[in-house]
Scaffold this motif. Structure first.
Motif, short mmCIF file in Angstrom:
data_model
loop_
_atom_site.label_atom_id
_atom_site.label_comp_id
_atom_site.label_asym_id
_atom_site.label_seq_id
_atom_site.Cartn_x
_atom_site.Cartn_y
_atom_site.Cartn_z
N LYS A 1 4.18 12.60 -0.41
CA LYS A 1 2.81 12.37 -0.88
C LYS A 1 2.58 10.86 -0.98
CE LYS A 1 2.26 16.78 -3.04
NZ LYS A 1 2.91 17.44 -4.17
N GLU A 2 1.30 10.48 -0.89
CA GLU A 2 0.98 9.06 -0.83
C GLU A 2 1.05 8.38 -2.20
OE1 GLU A 2 -2.94 7.64 0.55
OE2 GLU A 2 -1.82 7.13 2.38
N ILE A 3 2.26 8.05 -2.60
CA ILE A 3 2.48 7.39 -3.90
C ILE A 3 2.89 5.95 -3.62
CG2 ILE A 3 3.89 7.46 -6.03
CD1 ILE A 3 2.46 10.07 -5.72
N GLY A 4 2.37 5.02 -4.39
CA GLY A 4 2.79 3.62 -4.29
C GLY A 4 2.39 2.97 -2.98
N THR A 5 3.06 1.86 -2.69
CA THR A 5 2.84 1.15 -1.42
C THR A 5 4.12 1.26 -0.59
OG1 THR A 5 1.33 -0.41 -2.47
CG2 THR A 5 2.29 -1.10 -0.38
N TYR A 6 3.92 1.67 0.65
CA TYR A 6 5.04 1.89 1.56
C TYR A 6 5.12 0.72 2.55
CZ TYR A 6 7.65 4.52 5.21
OH TYR A 6 8.56 4.93 6.14
N PHE A 7 6.24 0.02 2.54
CA PHE A 7 6.47 -1.09 3.49
C PHE A 7 7.39 -0.58 4.59
CE2 PHE A 7 4.83 -4.77 1.11
CZ PHE A 7 4.71 -4.21 -0.16
N ARG A 8 6.83 -0.45 5.79
CA ARG A 8 7.62 0.03 6.91
C ARG A 8 8.48 -1.11 7.47
NH1 ARG A 8 5.92 3.41 11.08
NH2 ARG A 8 5.87 5.03 9.51
N ALA A 9 9.76 -0.84 7.66
CA ALA A 9 10.67 -1.87 8.17
C ALA A 9 10.37 -2.14 9.64
CB ALA A 9 12.11 -1.40 8.02
N ASN A 10 10.55 -3.40 10.05
CA ASN A 10 10.36 -3.70 11.48
C ASN A 10 11.69 -3.49 12.20
OD1 ASN A 10 11.30 -5.72 9.91
ND2 ASN A 10 9.89 -7.27 10.61
#
Ligand code: GLU
Length: 264
Positions: A254-263
């Motif tokens: 579920k869309e909780i918080g901020t998701y930082f996708r790794a490069n």
């Protein structure tokens, strides 16, 4: 698309504001709930490594000080008292779920020494294979952040721990819901950013400017953590630690918080 449900080895960073009240005394309800949910995640087969602050805060609380001391000697003495208290509490609370915890204290000098890093990695692997939850903090009694020899805040430390432990996810629990496009404390129209694909100058700006260190626990140090984790191929989440039940939602994608996708 989120893929948090697939993550297996997770570094969870808990800040002082999550663990303690403003008085420096333990937030008993929060800690109890957190330990319960983390134990459940552990029991579901996930490998958990905790990076916990709270040594200075709990030490000051235990001594009945109105605020954290400012000078290095007092801060370090208070940290020595609080670290003991912190581990006692974790040991006691996790024991309720028959989970064993272990303490690891790091400094930057240790992290920059390849032999010491290897020892850390080996110990983490061994502990995790023994079903133990390692709990890491900076060795505040040795580290002297005033001289900038040390890390001084646990956001960056948690990212380094995530990298050294080959984690799949770094989860930072904070007193804010995530990253906003402006400061939500001063701008009521600030909007939460749910997904960060790349740390652009705009993202750094939203976090309060590049390179600024807003004391321990500021958003800038979390962006720095996202960079370290991202470069190591590890995704990162910042979410509010206020309601530990939300961790269940997080692991159901579920869309909780901020998701930082790794490069990667
Ligand atoms: N290591 C410090 C402590 O346990 C906390 C550093 C931080 O707040 O990031 O008190």
């Amino acid at each position: 698309m989120r893929n948090i449900s697939d993550k297996h080895r997770i570094v969870i960073k808990l800040g002082t504001s999550t663990l303690a009240h403003k008085t420096g005394k333990l937030n008993i309800r929060r800690m109890t709930n957190l330990v319960r949910v983390i134990s459940d995640l552990h029991n579901s087969g996930r490998e958990i490594i905790i990076v916990s602050s709270g040594a200075v805060g709990l030490g000051a609380g235990k001594l009945g000080l109105a605020e954290k001391p400012k000078d290095t000697r007092s801060k370090q003495a208070v940290a020595a008292i609080g670290q003991c208290e912190l581990m006692h509490i974790y040991d006691d609370m996790f024991a309720k779920y028959s989970i064993t915890v272990a303490q690891i204290l790091l400094t930057k000098t240790i992290i920059s020494n390849p032999d010491h890093c290897r020892n850390f990695e080996n110990t983490i692997e061994k502990l995790v294979s023994m079903d133990v939850i390692p709990i890491v903090n900076e060795n505040d009694t040795i580290a002297i952040d005033e001289l900038e020899l040390e890390i001084g805040e646990n956001d960056s430390l948690s990212a380094m721990v995530a990298e050294l432990s080959n984690a799949d996810l770094l989860l930072i629990l904070s007193d804010i819901d995530g990253l906003y496009d402006d400061d939500p404390r001063t701008n009521p129209h600030a909007k939460q950013i749910h997904f960060v694909k790349e740390i652009t100058p705009e993202i750094e700006q939203a976090a309060g400017g590049a390179g600024t260190k807003l004391g321990t626990g500021g958003m800038a140090t979390k962006i720095n953590a996202a960079k370290i984790a991202g470069e190591a191929g590890i995704d990162m989440i910042i979410m509010n630690g206020r309601d530990p039940e939300l961790l269940y939602d997080l692991f159901e994608d579920k869309e909780i918080g901020t998701y930082f996708r790794a490069n990667k």
